[in-house]
Design a protein around this motif. Sequence first.
Motif: not given
Length: 192
Positions: A33-38, A87-95
């Motif tokens: 996945v790629q981090v798109i936010g946060g 640590m966990p990253i919210h699903f809305s911040n990844i694609k």
Amino acid sequence: MTGKEKVKLILPKVKPRDLIKDDKWIFFPGDIVQVIGGETGYIGKQAKVLDVVRKLNSVTLENVKLATKHVRPNPIMPYGGKITKPMPIHFSNIKLVDPTVGKITDAKLKKEINQTTRRAEIFRILKESGTKLPVPIDDGPVDKYESSTLDTPKEAVLERTWTPSIFQIPFPARFMNQMERLRRMNSGRGEF
């Protein structure tokens, strides 16, 4: 902040109605996945999904959002110490990253019946290239298990300690005696 104050990790509480349903969840361990936010330091970084935290609608990624944790003395670390863990990253911040094209994409879960096995198969259709991405099968906690010094040795597990016989009762005598006592006590009541 003084040395005596404790810092408590506050995790977001997700109400049951806000949890993502199973038929909408597209992230699984092993996906790229790629981090798109946060947090700004991680935007644009591609990583492998290590674990899914469904209670928080989050995932943990390899080498992304690492935190240092202090560990008390335990059998694995007898003197305690510090460890770094993601640590966990919210699903809305990844694609999802499409493995064939290498670009970020959306995906949709699809269920089809396999004509040869006659079983339902679930897979993801990637919108960027239209390819099918299989949903990995969860083997449970066995693959996440790390061996330690407290485990039973393999030789002891494989050692044959009991041989079944038609002349032996499969249960210990104490257990069978207790069951007989219970049967006698309850025989007048019509139970057991």
